[in-house]
Design an enzyme around this catalytic site. Structure first.
Site, short mmCIF file in Angstrom:
data_model
loop_
_atom_site.label_atom_id
_atom_site.label_comp_id
_atom_site.label_asym_id
_atom_site.label_seq_id
_atom_site.Cartn_x
_atom_site.Cartn_y
_atom_site.Cartn_z
N ASN A 1 -8.00 -9.61 -2.37
CA ASN A 1 -7.11 -8.85 -1.49
C ASN A 1 -7.40 -9.14 -0.02
O ASN A 1 -8.53 -8.97 0.44
CB ASN A 1 -7.33 -7.35 -1.71
N ASP B 1 -5.75 -8.24 3.79
CA ASP B 1 -4.78 -7.55 4.64
C ASP B 1 -5.17 -7.68 6.12
O ASP B 1 -4.41 -8.17 6.95
CB ASP B 1 -4.72 -6.07 4.23
N GLY C 1 -11.02 -5.75 -0.03
CA GLY C 1 -11.79 -5.84 1.22
C GLY C 1 -12.31 -7.24 1.51
O GLY C 1 -13.44 -7.40 1.97
N SER D 1 -11.17 -9.72 3.62
CA SER D 1 -10.83 -10.44 4.85
C SER D 1 -12.08 -11.05 5.46
O SER D 1 -13.19 -10.49 5.31
CB SER D 1 -10.15 -9.49 5.86
N GLU E 1 -10.26 0.63 -10.97
CA GLU E 1 -11.42 0.33 -10.10
C GLU E 1 -12.63 1.16 -10.49
O GLU E 1 -12.54 2.36 -10.76
CB GLU E 1 -11.07 0.60 -8.62
N SER F 1 0.86 -1.19 0.00
CA SER F 1 0.00 0.00 0.00
C SER F 1 0.89 1.24 0.00
O SER F 1 2.11 1.14 0.23
CB SER F 1 -0.89 0.02 1.24
N ASP G 1 -0.72 -1.28 -4.23
CA ASP G 1 -2.14 -1.32 -3.84
C ASP G 1 -2.66 0.11 -3.69
O ASP G 1 -2.04 0.93 -3.02
CB ASP G 1 -2.19 -2.08 -2.49
#
Ligand code: G3H
Ligand code: 13P
Ligand code: ZN
Length: 332
Positions: free
Chosen positions: A275, A277, A233, A235, A145, A56, A93
């Site tokens: 993704n 994190d 997003g 996770s 995006e 990031s 990122d």
């Protein structure tokens, strides 16, 4: 100028084409330090998974670009030493400007994201196109995006999400020339995705959040057949680590993440990059808190960072095998 090819890295083009065909997704795991990087590589070598090492803007500031470049070179050699030359991408990122993307491309990144999702549509198109034109001269791939994810991280924030409008995707991809597209279908950044009140309980008493908008994903896939789609997003906010953090002095609020079955379903479609994190942050923090509480006289960082690295490795292996389906695909 350092080309990623000199470092032994690859771009995402072939990786994504294989993933879309094979019905699996590649883990894009964020890292900021050596232990996170080691855990990712060890896990991916052991499961024989291709991998995207994701940096990031915050991580770039934290770790220094020269160190990152040399760490990436080290990662390639380390994977070889561990016994499997898995394909490795070094990816920016949430790049926020042409300059940030250019700096990464010039410093050995093999892939960049330009996140113009909060801009008006035409400005997002213009900025993304500019990055693509520069990146493609060096065979670096670009992620764009459309649609806005909710969530708050250090550098990425939006109060509410706006789902991707499927009717915009063909125009965006053809005007910009992007290699992959991140879309908004109900995922969000950070550890606080859904409150328990937003969820229902299944027969086993487990809290289940509203389902991702698979209808939007299907419509995007119909309009862009075979085109690589990205989910940010993603996770799942493992409750064992939330509990561990709170049991050992932490103060996390109740939160529910994206159910792994839904990610598995998405990975079987055109979604080929997922993704993750926050789950790594939770695993690391929980493990370190437990050691601090149980062994208060310990002060050698290896004694808590080592077990945190093991917990991370276990988690990434689980993601590759059970969620993304990338295990065994490194040498396809
Ligand atoms: O999407 C954002 C990533 O989780 C990176 O977060 O900006 O705190 O490094 P960060
Ligand atoms: P999580 O916060 O769900 O891990 O998402 C990470 C991400 O999208 C990084 O770009
Ligand atoms: Zn993201």
């Amino acid at each position: 100028m350092t080309s990623y090819k000199e470092l032994g890295l690859v771009n995402t083009r072939e990786m994504f084409a294989k993933a879309v065909k094979g019905g699996y997704a590649i883990g894009a795991f964020n890292f900021n330090n050596m232990e996170q990087m080691q855990a990712i590589v060890q896990a991916c070598v052991e499961t024989k998974s291709p991998v995207i090492l994701q940096v990031s803007r915050g991580a770039r500031d934290y770790a220094n670009i020269n160190l990152l470049r040399n760490m990436a070179r080290g990662v390639v050699e380390y994977a070889h030493e561990l016994g499997c030359d898995i394909p490795i991408v070094l990816h920016l990122d949430h790049g926020d400007s042409f300059e940030t993307c250019k700096d990464c491309i010039d410093n050995g990144f093999s892939s960049v994201m330009i996140d113009g999702s909060s801009l008006p549509y035409e400005e997002n198109v213009a900025l993304t196109k500019k990055v693509v034109e520069y990146a493609h001269q060096f065979d670096v791939t670009v992620e764009g995006e459309l649609g806005v994810l909710a969530g708050i991280e250090d550098e990425v924030s939006a109060a509410v999400s706006h789902y991707t409008k499927p009717e915009e995707v063909e125009d965006f991809v053809s005007k910009t020339g992007v290699d992959s597209l991140a879309i908004s279908v109900g995922t969000s950044h950070g550890a606080y995705k859904f409150t328990p009140e937003q969820c229902t309980r299944n027969a086993d008493g487990v809290l289940v959040p509203p389902e991702l908008r698979f209808d939007i994903l299907a419509e995007v896939e119909k309009r862009l057949p075979g085109f690589p789609i990205v989910l940010h997003g993603s996770s799942s906010v493992p409750q064992e680590y939330v509990k561990m953090i709170n049991e050992y002095g932490g103060k996390l609020k109740d939160s529910v993440g994206i159910p792994e079955e839904q990610l598995r379903k998405a990975a079987k479609s055109a979604v080929c990059k997922i993704n993750i994190d926050s789950d790594g942050r939770l695993a690391m923090t929980g493990t370190i808190r437990k050691i601090f509480a149980e062994k208060p006289s310990e002060f050698d960082p290896r004694k808590y960072l080592g077990p945190a690295r093991e917990a991370l490795k276990k988690m990434y292996m689980h993601k590759n095998i059970d969620v993304l389906g990338s295990a065994g695909h490194a040498l396809d």
